[in-house]
Design an enzyme around this catalytic site. Structure first.
Site, PDB file in Angstrom:
ATOM      1  N   LEU A 134       0.836  -1.199   0.000  1.00  0.00           N
ATOM      2  CA  LEU A 134       0.000   0.000   0.000  1.00  0.00           C
ATOM      3  C   LEU A 134       0.872   1.251   0.000  1.00  0.00           C
ATOM      4  CD1 LEU A 134      -2.860  -0.902   2.479  1.00  0.00           C
ATOM      5  CD2 LEU A 134      -2.479  -1.619   0.119  1.00  0.00           C
ATOM      6  N   GLY A 179       1.143  -5.119   1.280  1.00  0.00           N
ATOM      7  CA  GLY A 179       0.070  -5.211   0.277  1.00  0.00           C
ATOM      8  C   GLY A 179       0.508  -5.948  -0.986  1.00  0.00           C
ATOM      9  N   ASN A 203       4.579  -7.446   6.656  1.00  0.00           N
ATOM     10  CA  ASN A 203       5.451  -6.815   7.659  1.00  0.00           C
ATOM     11  C   ASN A 203       4.785  -5.654   8.390  1.00  0.00           C
ATOM     12  OD1 ASN A 203       5.421  -5.399   5.192  1.00  0.00           O
ATOM     13  ND2 ASN A 203       7.279  -4.290   5.726  1.00  0.00           N
ATOM     14  N   GLU A 204       3.438  -5.621   8.399  1.00  0.00           N
ATOM     15  CA  GLU A 204       2.720  -4.463   8.940  1.00  0.00           C
ATOM     16  C   GLU A 204       3.174  -4.063  10.344  1.00  0.00           C
ATOM     17  OE1 GLU A 204       1.458  -6.602   6.934  1.00  0.00           O
ATOM     18  OE2 GLU A 204       0.218  -5.511   5.497  1.00  0.00           O
TER      19      GLU A 204
HETATM   20  N1  CO8 Z   1       4.544   3.657  -0.222  1.00  0.00           N
HETATM   21  C1  CO8 Z   1       4.984   4.856  -0.647  1.00  0.00           C
HETATM   22  N2  CO8 Z   1       6.256   5.094  -1.011  1.00  0.00           N
HETATM   23  C2  CO8 Z   1       7.129   4.074  -0.960  1.00  0.00           C
HETATM   24  C3  CO8 Z   1       6.736   2.797  -0.534  1.00  0.00           C
HETATM   25  C4  CO8 Z   1       5.380   2.603  -0.150  1.00  0.00           C
HETATM   26  N3  CO8 Z   1       4.904   1.417   0.277  1.00  0.00           N
HETATM   27  N4  CO8 Z   1       7.815   1.984  -0.577  1.00  0.00           N
HETATM   28  C5  CO8 Z   1       8.832   2.731  -1.035  1.00  0.00           C
HETATM   29  N5  CO8 Z   1       8.433   3.990  -1.264  1.00  0.00           N
HETATM   30  C6  CO8 Z   1       9.218   5.103  -1.790  1.00  0.00           C
HETATM   31  C7  CO8 Z   1      10.477   5.372  -0.965  1.00  0.00           C
HETATM   32  O1  CO8 Z   1      10.191   6.223   0.131  1.00  0.00           O
HETATM   33  C8  CO8 Z   1      11.345   6.048  -1.998  1.00  0.00           C
HETATM   34  O2  CO8 Z   1      10.900   7.378  -2.150  1.00  0.00           O
HETATM   35  P1  CO8 Z   1      11.952   8.561  -2.508  1.00  0.00           P
HETATM   36  O3  CO8 Z   1      12.570   8.166  -3.821  1.00  0.00           O
HETATM   37  O4  CO8 Z   1      11.111   9.776  -2.584  1.00  0.00           O
HETATM   38  O5  CO8 Z   1      12.954   8.597  -1.391  1.00  0.00           O
HETATM   39  C9  CO8 Z   1      11.009   5.305  -3.286  1.00  0.00           C
HETATM   40  O6  CO8 Z   1       9.725   4.728  -3.065  1.00  0.00           O
HETATM   41  C10 CO8 Z   1      11.988   4.193  -3.639  1.00  0.00           C
HETATM   42  O7  CO8 Z   1      12.126   3.357  -2.513  1.00  0.00           O
HETATM   43  P2  CO8 Z   1      13.484   2.599  -2.172  1.00  0.00           P
HETATM   44  O8  CO8 Z   1      14.639   3.484  -2.426  1.00  0.00           O
HETATM   45  O9  CO8 Z   1      13.354   2.018  -0.825  1.00  0.00           O
HETATM   46  O10 CO8 Z   1      13.460   1.476  -3.320  1.00  0.00           O
HETATM   47  P3  CO8 Z   1      14.281   0.092  -3.321  1.00  0.00           P
HETATM   48  O11 CO8 Z   1      14.185  -0.413  -4.718  1.00  0.00           O
HETATM   49  O12 CO8 Z   1      15.607   0.241  -2.695  1.00  0.00           O
HETATM   50  O13 CO8 Z   1      13.419  -0.880  -2.348  1.00  0.00           O
HETATM   51  C11 CO8 Z   1      11.379  -1.802  -1.486  1.00  0.00           C
HETATM   52  C12 CO8 Z   1      12.131  -1.274  -2.726  1.00  0.00           C
HETATM   53  C13 CO8 Z   1      12.019  -3.088  -1.011  1.00  0.00           C
HETATM   54  C14 CO8 Z   1       9.943  -2.082  -1.917  1.00  0.00           C
HETATM   55  C15 CO8 Z   1      11.449  -0.739  -0.377  1.00  0.00           C
HETATM   56  O14 CO8 Z   1      11.081   0.511  -0.922  1.00  0.00           O
HETATM   57  C16 CO8 Z   1      10.547  -1.015   0.791  1.00  0.00           C
HETATM   58  O15 CO8 Z   1      10.843  -1.861   1.607  1.00  0.00           O
HETATM   59  N6  CO8 Z   1       9.435  -0.246   0.900  1.00  0.00           N
HETATM   60  C17 CO8 Z   1       8.531  -0.330   2.019  1.00  0.00           C
HETATM   61  C18 CO8 Z   1       7.562  -1.422   1.819  1.00  0.00           C
HETATM   62  C19 CO8 Z   1       6.578  -1.484   2.949  1.00  0.00           C
HETATM   63  O16 CO8 Z   1       6.927  -1.602   4.094  1.00  0.00           O
HETATM   64  N7  CO8 Z   1       5.287  -1.390   2.609  1.00  0.00           N
HETATM   65  C20 CO8 Z   1       4.259  -1.461   3.584  1.00  0.00           C
HETATM   66  C21 CO8 Z   1       3.071  -0.681   3.138  1.00  0.00           C
HETATM   67  S1  CO8 Z   1       1.728  -0.945   4.240  1.00  0.00           S
HETATM   68  C22 CO8 Z   1       0.757  -2.149   3.520  1.00  0.00           C
HETATM   69  O17 CO8 Z   1       0.950  -2.493   2.389  1.00  0.00           O
HETATM   70  C23 CO8 Z   1      -0.362  -2.802   4.282  1.00  0.00           C
HETATM   71  C24 CO8 Z   1      -0.976  -1.886   5.231  1.00  0.00           C
HETATM   72  C25 CO8 Z   1      -2.158  -2.497   5.948  1.00  0.00           C
HETATM   73  C26 CO8 Z   1      -2.792  -1.430   6.797  1.00  0.00           C
HETATM   74  C27 CO8 Z   1      -3.607  -1.966   7.895  1.00  0.00           C
HETATM   75  C28 CO8 Z   1      -3.928  -0.855   8.872  1.00  0.00           C
HETATM   76  C29 CO8 Z   1      -5.065  -1.199   9.780  1.00  0.00           C
END
Ligand code: CO8
Length: 328
Positions: A134, A179, A203-204
Site C-alpha cells: 500500500l 500489500g 510486515n505491517e
Molecule cells: N509507499 C509509498 N512510497 C514508498 C513505498 C510505499 N509502500 N515503498 C517505497 N516507497 C518510496 C520510498 O520512500 C522512496 O521514495 P523517494 O525516492 O522519494 O525517497 C522510493 O519509493 C523508492 O524506494 P526505495 O529506495 O526504498 O526502493 P528500493 O528499490 O531500494 O526498495 C522496497 C524497494 C524493497 C519495496 C522498499 O522501498 C521497501 O521496503 N518499501 C517499504 C515497503 C513497505 O513496508 N510497505 C508497507 C506498506 S503498508 C501495507 O501495504 C499494508 C498496510 C495495511 C494497513 C492496515 C492498517 C489497519
C-alpha cells in the site's frame, strides 16, 4: 348477391395486397441484414489486413490479441491461449495508491467479464520490485474521508482477486512486502525469482500498524496457522528461499524465467475444466470472502479510526523517514 361478390373481391384484393407488402418488407429486411453483416466482415478483414494478420476463417476474432495500455498498468490478453498478462508499471515501486487500485480493479473487472479470458498472470515491469504494498502516502496526513475511500479500494482489489473465476498466477519478479504480499497470496499460485535479496511477507507490525483480519485469513489459508502467527506478530519479511520453505511461494526460478514459467504453469491450470476448478476455488475461499463482505463497513470504520490516530501517524512518519534515510 352482386353486392356480396363485390365485398368479397374487395377483401381478397386487400389481403393479397397486404401479403405482397409483407413479403416485400421481409425480403427487404433480409437483404439489409445480409448487406450489414457483409460490411462488418469486410471491415474486420480490412482491420486485420492493416495489421498484417492472416484471416482464414470467420472465427478470426478468437485469434485476436487485445491490448490496453494505461499509465500504471498494462494488460495483454492473448485470445488464442485465453491468458492475460497484467504488468504493473508504476515507478518507483508499484505502490498501491488509490489511483493504482482503481485502475487495477477496472482491468480485473474487464478481464473477468471477457469470456475468452481464463487465466491471469500478474507481474511487474520494474527491476527489483513486484510491489511495495500500500502507498504509505495514502495513509499519512490524509482526511478520514479520503482514508475511507482508499481502504474501500484496497478491499475491492482483494475481493476481486481472491474471488476471481480466472486461474491466477503471481509472477513475483522482485520484492513484495505487505500489500504486495497480499496481492500475491490472493492469486492461486506464486512463482518467485530465485534471488535472496528479494523479500516477501506481511510486515505491517514493523510499521506499527496491524494487518486486518482478512489479510491474516488469507495468510493462514496459504501457510497455515503457526507460520502465519509467527509471521504476522514479528512482521517478518522472508527472503525468496525462506518464503519457499514456509510455502508462502510455490516455486523459485531464475529471474529471467519467472514469466515463461508462469505461462507454462498456467497451461496446466487451464487443462482443468473451468467449472470444476472454479467451484473448488469458491469452496476453499468463500468463507473468507463472505467474512469481509458481511463486515465491510465496520472494517472501513476500524481502518479509518486506527490509521488517523496520532500515535499511528507518528509511526508512519518514522517509517517513511527510515525509508528515506536508508537511501542516503
Ligand atoms: N509507499 C509509498 N512510497 C514508498 C513505498 C510505499 N509502500 N515503498 C517505497 N516507497 C518510496 C520510498 O520512500 C522512496 O521514495 P523517494 O525516492 O522519494 O525517497 C522510493 O519509493 C523508492 O524506494 P526505495 O529506495 O526504498 O526502493 P528500493 O528499490 O531500494 O526498495 C522496497 C524497494 C524493497 C519495496 C522498499 O522501498 C521497501 O521496503 N518499501 C517499504 C515497503 C513497505 O513496508 N510497505 C508497507 C506498506 S503498508 C501495507 O501495504 C499494508 C498496510 C495495511 C494497513 C492496515 C492498517 C489497519
Amino acid at each position: 348477391m352482386l353486392y356480396y361478390i363485390v365485398i368479397l373481391l374487395y377483401y381478397v384484393i386487400l389481403y393479397c395486397y397486404k401479403l405482397i407488402r409483407y413479403c416485400y418488407i421481409m425480403l427487404y429486411s433480409i437483404v439489409l441484414l445480409y448487406c450489414c453483416s457483409l460490411a462488418g466482415v469486410l471491415s474486420q478483414l480490412s482491420i486485420h489486413s492493416r495489421h498484417g494478420r492472416e484471416c482464414v476463417s470467420p472465427c478470426f476474432s478468437l485469434q485476436q490479441r487485445n491490448s490496453s495500455t494505461s499509465p500504471k498498468i498494462k494488460v495483454d490478453l492473448d485470445n488464442s491461449t485465453g491468458v492475460a498478462v497484467l504488468r504493473m508499471q508504476s515507478p518507483p515501486v508499484n505502490s498501491l495508491s488509490l489511483d493504482f487500485l482503481t485502475e487495477f480493479c477496472i482491468n480485473l473487472e474487464k478481464l473477468e467479464m471477457d469470456k475468452s479470458c481464463r487465466g491471469l498472470i500478474i507481474t511487474s515491469t520494474l527491476s527489483k520490485v513486484f510491489s511495495a504494498g500500500l502507498d504509505i502516502m495514502e495513509m499519512y496526513g490524509k482526511s478520514p474521508e479520503r482514508c475511507g475511500e482508499f481502504w474501500k479500494a484496497v478491499q475491492e482489489m482483494w475481493l476481486k482477486l481472491y474471488g476471481s473465476n480466472m486461474a491466477t498466477i503471481a509472477a513475483i519478479n522482485g520484492s513484495s512486502p505487505a500489500g504486495g504480499c497480499l496481492m500475491s497470496i490472493g492469486c492461486d499460485y506464486r512463482i518467485m525469482a530465485d534471488n535472496p535479496r528479494y523479500s516477501i511477507g506481511l510486515n505491517e507490525t514493523q510499521l506499527g500498524i496491524v494487518a486486518p483480519f482478512w489479510f491474516k485469513d488469507t495468510l493462514v489459508n496459504t501457510v497455515g496457522n503457526r507460520a502465519a502467527e509467527l509471521s504476522l506478530e514479528l512482521g517478518l519479511l522472508y527472503s525468496a528461499p525462506d518464503a519457499l520453505k514456509i510455502g508462502l511461494v510455490d516455486q523459485l526460478v531464475p529471474e529471467d524465467q519467472v514469466l515463461s514459467t508462469a505461462q507454462d504453469t498456467m497451461s496446466k491450470w487451464l487443462a482443468v475444466p473451468d467449472h470444476a476448478r472454479q467451484i473448488t476455488k469458491s469452496m476453499m475461499r468463500k468463507q473468507t470472502i463472505d467474512k469481509l463482505l458481511s463486515n465491510r463497513e465496520a472494517d472501513i470504520t476500524n481502518f479509518v479510526s486506527f490509521i488517523t490516530k496520532d500515535s499511528i501517524q507518528r509511526s508512519l512518519r518514522m517509517y517513511l523517514e527510515m525509508l528515506k534515510s536508508r537511501k542516503a
